[in-house]
Design an enzyme around this catalytic site. Sequence first.
Site, PDB file in Angstrom:
ATOM      1  N   ASP A 252     -26.098 -42.455 -20.370  1.00 42.47           N
ATOM      2  CA  ASP A 252     -25.406 -41.236 -20.164  1.00 42.47           C
ATOM      3  C   ASP A 252     -25.012 -40.575 -18.600  1.00 42.47           C
ATOM      4  OD1 ASP A 252     -25.220 -41.229 -23.172  1.00 42.47           O
ATOM      5  OD2 ASP A 252     -27.054 -40.091 -23.460  1.00 42.47           O
ATOM      6  N   ASP A 285     -21.215 -45.376 -21.922  1.00 44.74           N
ATOM      7  CA  ASP A 285     -21.754 -44.261 -23.001  1.00 44.74           C
ATOM      8  C   ASP A 285     -21.521 -42.845 -23.177  1.00 44.74           C
ATOM      9  OD1 ASP A 285     -23.109 -44.317 -25.676  1.00 44.74           O
ATOM     10  OD2 ASP A 285     -24.855 -44.654 -24.860  1.00 44.74           O
ATOM     11  N   ASP A 289     -23.861 -35.561 -24.081  1.00 44.37           N
ATOM     12  CA  ASP A 289     -24.912 -36.047 -25.234  1.00 44.37           C
ATOM     13  C   ASP A 289     -26.237 -34.693 -25.405  1.00 44.37           C
ATOM     14  OD1 ASP A 289     -23.059 -37.663 -25.594  1.00 44.37           O
ATOM     15  OD2 ASP A 289     -24.529 -39.174 -26.125  1.00 44.37           O
ATOM     16  N   ARG A 337     -15.182 -36.821 -29.688  1.00 46.53           N
ATOM     17  CA  ARG A 337     -16.312 -36.414 -30.009  1.00 46.53           C
ATOM     18  C   ARG A 337     -16.362 -35.348 -29.354  1.00 46.53           C
ATOM     19  NH1 ARG A 337     -21.606 -41.404 -29.521  1.00 46.53           N
ATOM     20  NH2 ARG A 337     -20.585 -42.322 -31.266  1.00 46.53           N
TER      21      ARG A 337
END
Length: 774
Positions: A252, A285, A289, A337
Amino acid sequence: MKKLFFFLSFLLFSTAVWAQSVSIGEYGGWVESAFVQWQAVANADSYNVYYSGEGVVNQKIDNQLIRNYGTFFRADAIGLKAGTYTLSIAPVVAGAEIAATQTAAMTVVANDRTGFAFANGRVPGAYKADGTPKSGAVILYITEKTKNTISMDVTGANANPCVGLQAILDGYKKGKDLRPLIVRMVGQITDLSVMLNGDIVIENNNNAASFITMEGVGKDAVADGWGIRIKGASNVEVRNIGTMNCNSDEGDNIGLQQDNDYIWVHHCDLFYGDAGSDADQIKGDGALDCKKSTYVTFSYNHFWDSGKCNLLGLSEGTTDGLYITYHHNWYDHSDSRHPRVRYYSAHVYNNFYDGNAKYGVGSTLGSSVFVEANYFRNCKYPMLTSMQGSDVFNTTTNTNDYTDMPTFSKENGGTIKAFGNFMTGEHRFAAYNNGTTPNSMVDFDAYVAATRTEAVPSSVVSARGASAYNNFDTNAGVMYAYTPQTPEDAMNKVKKNAGRVQGGDFVWAFNNAVDDASYAVNTGLKAALLAYKTKLVAVQGETADSVDPVDPVDPVDPVDPVDPVVIAGDMVHNFTTAGKTSTFYTIAGNLSDSKGTVTYGTLTLTQCIKIESTTSITFVTTKESTFTLLFNADFTGSIKVDDVSYTAVAGIISFTLPAGNHTIAKVSSGNLYFMSAVYPADPVDPVDPVDPVTGIETGAVTGIRLYPNPVTSNLYIEQQREIQKIEIYNLAGCLLKVAGKNTTSVNLNDVSKGVLLLKIYTSEGVSTHKIINK
């Protein structure tokens, strides 16, 4: 002796007068900060920069906030209250500060401290609510040079001093040092020698009295190749950082891993990471997040074609007490997302969805998501609830396909409440009970409320899992105060303010016709990120790498304190950094940043002025100069200077220009990136003696004689030492020609005209000389 005394007095007087002439270029206020750029001053050893405003007078900023970019200097004042300020730049010559030059007044605005991160009276990070550092704050500066050597004693650390950034952060891990900590990144920072699985990790044992900010300075702070991970932390702020090429184990760019609360991440640029092992990790990735954390705000971030922007929730297993806000983020051609939500109560408002190939907001596993006043432009599916509505509907067969159609998850659904959003270009959106789409009281994407304060009825549940919306947004005991903008106003604000200061230093233009619908890697963007290199040359107080701060126009010899040319004001004009602003040139016409990139010496130029019939550039020179114009490398057209046409060779026009009034006008259409008028050095300069009659540089120090000067064809070299090689550069630092061992003459017919620099390597060292090639 009298003559010598007079000369030295005159030289000191001239130096003092010259050093006062700070030529300010771009300046402006930003979010709780202000910046100024200026041209280097001859003979200045360093600069002092002061800010005044809002009850503060001539407050000096830290040395590390003053940086050299080769063609200009820049300073950023950080930690300012909202209000009106000026910045003043004072050169320091021979240890003495010369009179400062001041900017005009500029407006500094406050950060938007809205969202769940500010619930219960908390102010995350080491700054107060007014934007100034908290009392007793410790400020560290991390550069490429100091990242592994910065040291600090930390209360509670296993051993002191803690050396290196991660060691200092590890010292804060136990939460015993309650001094607010501000870590300021300067420039491009590559992998540090000590990281945790490829990340810099921030922890403080969830101590509510501990406050940490990690931020970038100016518009070019970059975490290159590593991620930022937060775990077991409270009151943490991350801001104004560009993250790219992340290849950490977690993958991330920025990740809230577990057990965090009161976290604020804002004004960051999030770019591609390295490809992961899974097919959906081709762009890296997660960009930003959040797992097992609460009271979080993500705001004013810019996602550049990210594949997976915001995963929210993983294995929490409860919907209680999990709160997060997403507002004023720019999802710029990112795929999915935005966020993808499990369990959480999430407020998603005033974001700009800009050409999203897969979907916008996704709700699963009992989550309650309030999607409010966002602007959706060509977002394929603005909102999806897992395993119902548009997530499973096949528009070709007009039936639900629960096997092949689900876009993002086969988990049980949550519920989305929507209000006041604007959508255009979407593939499909099915509101609850819309009367148009099939079975819309079961197969819906979101419940569209009639008013902001409307509660969603408990009878509205997800098709899979029968989850009802928890109405957190209408619960006064949970929800914070805020004033949403209209979607149109929010879009404009996002485009202006999301990402780093001034939009950051990385320039890229997406092609909507292609990129809106594509979720493949943009190969041009990927290549540009892998090739990214900072333009930062030196941080004040650190040793310069390649440009002599005393002689910034001499890129060839970083230790030669002799300025080979005299440049008045901003006779050197860079359209990328200065636009049409100049005190020397009067410029009218249209700028463009979409005509390609031109490399010139150490410069990377991305903005030009278009040479059109309406373009006008005028200026005045007081003596003969060498005039240079730089276009795209393949430009072979012409331009008119004082009604005389000059034709470019490989994108460059350079010629001798007499003193007087001058006008530049169109002959051929083209794109002009850079121009300079350069006066030759004083031929009787006793430090750099050139015989005004023969044109021979005597070179008393080096024992090397060069003639004739100016050169019309062959340059002859007389020397008392063995010459190993000769390198010839233009003033931008471009290597033009190399001559070999024991050279006695060099033909310059194939070398560009104008002032050139010769770097002569001998058995006893290296010397630099100037010549004029006519």
